[in-house]
Design a protein around this motif. Structure first.
Motif, short mmCIF file in Angstrom:
data_model
loop_
_atom_site.label_atom_id
_atom_site.label_comp_id
_atom_site.label_asym_id
_atom_site.label_seq_id
_atom_site.Cartn_x
_atom_site.Cartn_y
_atom_site.Cartn_z
N ALA A 192 0.73 -0.48 0.21
CA ALA A 192 0.47 0.01 0.52
C ALA A 192 1.06 1.12 0.20
N PHE A 193 0.42 1.99 -0.76
CA PHE A 193 1.50 3.79 -0.90
C PHE A 193 0.10 4.37 -0.32
N VAL A 194 -0.70 4.34 0.04
CA VAL A 194 -2.03 5.96 -0.04
C VAL A 194 -2.57 4.48 1.39
N LEU A 195 -3.09 5.21 2.37
CA LEU A 195 -3.56 5.62 3.26
C LEU A 195 -5.55 4.91 2.97
N SER A 196 -5.63 4.20 3.06
CA SER A 196 -7.56 4.12 2.30
C SER A 196 -8.66 2.96 3.24
N ALA A 197 -10.21 3.44 2.63
CA ALA A 197 -10.59 2.76 3.08
C ALA A 197 -11.77 2.25 2.37
N PHE A 198 -12.79 1.28 2.13
CA PHE A 198 -14.57 2.04 1.51
C PHE A 198 -14.86 1.28 2.27
N SER A 199 -16.44 1.50 1.81
CA SER A 199 -17.26 0.69 2.99
C SER A 199 -18.31 -0.09 1.24
N VAL A 200 -18.67 -0.92 1.56
CA VAL A 200 -20.00 -1.82 0.43
C VAL A 200 -21.01 -1.78 1.51
N ILE A 201 -22.00 -1.19 1.23
CA ILE A 201 -23.47 -0.90 2.03
C ILE A 201 -24.21 -2.38 1.82
N PRO A 202 -24.30 -2.72 1.87
CA PRO A 202 -24.04 -3.28 3.78
C PRO A 202 -22.55 -3.66 3.15
N PRO A 203 -22.34 -3.71 4.76
CA PRO A 203 -20.95 -4.28 4.68
C PRO A 203 -20.68 -5.11 4.75
N SER A 204 -19.60 -6.17 3.80
CA SER A 204 -19.09 -7.14 3.73
C SER A 204 -18.53 -8.19 4.42
N GLY A 205 -17.34 -7.38 5.65
CA GLY A 205 -17.41 -7.84 7.17
C GLY A 205 -15.88 -6.85 7.05
N PRO A 206 -15.44 -7.80 7.84
CA PRO A 206 -14.18 -6.58 9.06
C PRO A 206 -12.96 -6.68 7.96
N ALA A 207 -12.60 -5.43 8.45
CA ALA A 207 -11.64 -5.10 7.82
C ALA A 207 -10.27 -6.13 7.88
N LEU A 208 -9.34 -6.29 7.46
CA LEU A 208 -7.95 -7.23 8.16
C LEU A 208 -6.69 -7.04 7.36
N ALA A 209 -6.01 -7.21 8.34
CA ALA A 209 -4.59 -6.00 8.37
C ALA A 209 -4.13 -7.15 7.49
N PHE A 210 -2.74 -7.03 7.37
CA PHE A 210 -2.19 -7.44 6.34
C PHE A 210 0.44 -6.82 7.44
N ASP A 211 0.51 -8.36 6.55
CA ASP A 211 2.52 -7.39 7.15
C ASP A 211 2.30 -7.12 5.53
N PHE A 212 3.25 -5.98 6.13
CA PHE A 212 3.74 -5.17 4.71
C PHE A 212 5.07 -5.51 4.17
N PHE A 213 5.14 -6.45 2.77
CA PHE A 213 6.29 -7.17 2.22
C PHE A 213 7.22 -8.15 4.16
N GLY A 214 6.46 -8.50 4.83
CA GLY A 214 7.28 -8.98 6.01
C GLY A 214 8.02 -7.75 6.93
N LEU A 215 7.61 -7.04 6.53
CA LEU A 215 8.38 -5.43 7.47
C LEU A 215 7.75 -5.84 9.47
N PHE A 216 6.53 -6.10 9.07
CA PHE A 216 6.62 -5.75 10.60
C PHE A 216 6.64 -7.16 10.73
N GLY A 217 6.71 -7.45 11.91
CA GLY A 217 6.82 -8.50 13.13
C GLY A 217 7.88 -9.25 12.73
N SER A 218 7.92 -11.00 13.76
CA SER A 218 9.08 -11.56 13.61
C SER A 218 8.57 -12.92 12.82
N ASP A 219 9.93 -13.56 13.11
CA ASP A 219 9.97 -14.43 12.54
C ASP A 219 10.69 -15.95 13.46
N GLU A 220 11.33 -14.79 14.37
CA GLU A 220 11.67 -16.07 15.63
C GLU A 220 10.89 -16.57 16.49
#
Length: 664
Positions: free
Chosen positions: A15-43
């Motif tokens: 992602a290069f922009v912070l964005s959000a959208f909604s479909v009416i009615p909403p289809s479900g909760p948003a999901l988080a993701f790991d940006f190229f594995g830069l966040f979090g640890s493999d330990e």
């Protein structure tokens, strides 16, 4: 000997922009993701009293290039962050790992490979489902240290192909070269005997016959014969092409909320034309372009009809009607940007789309001053754009679409050394588009616009009423990452005085790009682009033409390495004032170094000119650079660095560009 394949999948989001959208009615909760594995640890987890964390190491004796394959195949490695409760569960994971690890080594062409696993220094053998010593050694480390688990792989020699045959299953004879050229399978004696190569060769054989209008081709999985004494493999492919066939009747199921005849107008197949997987894929993309259409699934019959054609079944679902969203980002043209929108995709029940959108962005100063701190900021430094668009597809079930667009905008261009212009405008366009097929369309309409532009040489209050005529052709295989095909577009818009235009002129533009892959996988792609424009008739004094209708060059999509719209004729103070014509071009080589990473050397050239036609040997600017891209599920994420080759005073030595999708 049979192969056991274990495919793997890895999904990456960017992602290069912070964005959000909604479909009416909403289809479900948003999901988080790991940006190229830069966040979090493999330990793996730290030692604890309730679980038994462990760490996995690999020792490869032989070809260490297989370590990644072993990691992908190993459940021990994949589940290392999910610590087992005790040593017995850890032992079960280890014993279950032998089969996929051996499978991975065989798949790499090592058929004499062996695998050993040590748990806390205790060896575990294949088929040893109980090992009290290994369990005790693992449990002894509870709450003290992570349990060391070592996987030792000895690859042995690499096996190679010896005899490769492709036979007609009906006759058990080789195919004639005109029916099956030798290069299709791309598996020859001496090649590594990798399972993936055998599998890919089998898929290529089926694809070859399907492209030649044999939709019912069958090829059972080959049964390779491995000679352990000679370190070789023999493989025979049996192929039954079946009969050649044409496209049969297309049966449509769905949609539910708008007329299926609208979908039919986006189907360009003719019954009886030669069967082609590419044509079916083009049909799917064409139907999916209807805003009200959701998923599009194409199924093929398993038998021919009495005319020797293959019946086709198309399932179309309805897309959610309402959508709203926002986006925050940064544009190399507009700077910081914000956007909100609302879209209705089935306004009157006929697949009509209505979209309302508002954009706000920083309007760069082009009068020689700069914003030094927050106190310098003024309301006039904010630009805005409001758009409304309406699409009515397939008028009365035909291939004609109605398009109505409205726009109100205030913006500034330039800034810095080369100046720019300010524009305020409002207008609208109504047009009819005719779709010849999925690749070619033509549009005619009427356009009205009122506005005011100002720059270093003029202040123009204008009214324009014109008749835009456009043509578009696109037979490329991918909108964001094309590897073959062409794109051509042309537009001409006369703004005659008798229709009410305050400044009479005719503006014409054309562009073309081509893509050629040097291999079937698209790993080496040559891409070229050319664009030009000019006035067929216009006032001799350039200052009478509104600034936003003059021609400029420079920036992304034009000549990289130069500021956006900064290339062109100069006026007072060295500010760019725009020209009467323009030309720019690009050529680049897109080279994949791995399956997901590639490099792109490129060269751009062009300019904007005071003459009616481009002067290629006049003030033409050139740039060269190197890009790198990473292939993701949404398309390639690309980073380019461009260097001006004949810079002017004020040009930067290098300019960085980031985009989703290839440059063109």
């Amino acid at each position: 000997m049979a192969f056991a394949y274990r495919p793997w999948r890895r999904s990456i989001a960017a992602a290069f922009v912070l964005s959000a959208f909604s479909v009416i009615p909403p289809s479900g909760p948003a999901l988080a993701f790991d940006f190229f594995g830069l966040f979090g640890s493999d330990e793996p987890p730290a030692p604890s009293a309730s679980t038994l964390p462990y760490e996995v190491t690999f020792e490869v004796r032989g070809d260490d290039g297989v370590e990644n394959r072993l990691q992908d195949a190993s459940n021990l490695y994949r589940l290392r962050q999910d610590a087992p409760p005790e040593g017995e569960t850890l032992l079960q994971r280890a014993t279950a790992d032998f089969a996929p690890l051996i499978d991975a080594l065989w798949g790499a062409g090592y058929y004499d490979a062996t695998v050993a696993i040590d748990i806390a220094g205790v060896p575990v053998r294949i088929g040893e489902f109980q090992s009290p010593a290994a369990v005790r050694a693992a449990n002894a480390l509870r709450n003290r240290a992570r349990v060391p688990v070592k996987i030792v792989a000895e690859t042995g020699p690499l096996f190679r192909m010896r005899n490769v045959q492709v036979l007609d299953q009906r006759t058990r004879q080789p195919f004639p070269p005109e029916e099956l050229p030798s290069y299709v399978a791309r598996l020859e004696a001496g090649d590594p005997a990798e399972a993936s190569r055998v599998r890919a060769a089998s898929a290529r054989l089926i694809d070859h016959f399907r492209r030649r209008s044999y939709p019912l081709v069958k090829s059972p999985p080959p049964a390779p014969v491995v000679d352990h004494a000679a370190d070789t493999m023999d493989v025979t492919f049996l192929v039954d092409p079946g009969p050649q066939a044409g496209i049969g009747p297309v049966s449509l199921h769905g949609p539910q909320n708008f007329d299926p005849e609208i979908v039919r107008s986006f189907i360009y197949l003719e019954e009886g034309e030669p069967y082609s997987p590419e044509r079916l894929d083009s049909m799917r993309k064409s139907i999916a372009s209807i805003p009200a259409a959701g998923s599009v699934r194409i199924r093929e019959s398993d038998h021919l009809d009495r005319n020797g054609n293959l019946p086709i079944f198309v399932d179309v679902t309805d897309r959610a009607v309402n959508a709203a969203g926002y986006a925050l980002g940064y544009s190399t043209i507009d700077g910081p940007t914000g956007r909100v929108y609302y879209e209705n995709r089935n306004l009157f029940g006929g697949a009509e789309r209505l979209r309302l959108q508002a954009d706000a962005f920083l309007a760069p100063r082009n009068n020689g001053t700069r914003i030094k701190d927050i106190g310098d900021w003024k309301l006039s430094d904010l630009g805005a754009r409001f758009t409304v668009s309406f699409l009515k597809p397939a008028l009365d079930g035909s291939r004609f679409d109605l398009l109505v667009d409205g726009l109100a905008e205030r913006y500034r261009t330039g800034g810095g050394r080369f100046g720019g212009y300010t524009a305020r405008l409002a207008g609208g366009t109504g047009a009819l588009r005719y779709r010849v097929d999925e690749t070619l369309s033509a549009t005619v309409g009427i356009k009205g616009e009122r506005g005011r532009t100002s720059d270093v040489i003029s202040n123009v209050d204008y009214t324009l009423i014109g008749v835009p005529l456009t043509m578009q052709f696109d037979n490329t295989n991918n909108p964001l990452d094309p590897t073959h095909g062409y794109r051509v577009s042309a537009a001409i818009t006369p703004y005659p005085a008798f229709m009410g235009s305050s400044v009479a002129f005719t503006q014409a533009t054309a562009s073309a790009s081509a893509y050629y892959s040097l291999d079937e996988e698209g790993r080496f792609v040559l891409a070229g682009r050319i664009r030009g424009g000019g006035f067929l008739d216009a006032p001799n004094e350039i200052q009478l033409i509104p600034s936003n209708y003059r021609f400029y060059a420079g920036g992304a999509g034009s000549i990289r390495g130069y500021r956006f719209q900064s290339v062109g004729p100069f006026g007072p103070f060295g500010f760019t004032i725009g020209g009467r014509s323009m030309f720019d071009s690009s050529i680049e080589a897109r080279i994949k170094v791995t399956d997901s990473i590639g490099i792109v050397p490129f060269f751009d050239a062009g300019g904007a000119y005071a003459s009616q036609f481009p002067e290629f040997f006049g003030d033409t600017r050139m740039a060269a650079g190197l890009g790198v891209f990473y292939v993701t599920a949404i398309g390639p994420v690309r980073l380019d660095v461009a260097f001006p080759l004949n810079p002017r005073k004020g040009d930067k030595e290098a300019v960085l560009y980031v985009s989703i999708g290839q440059a063109f």
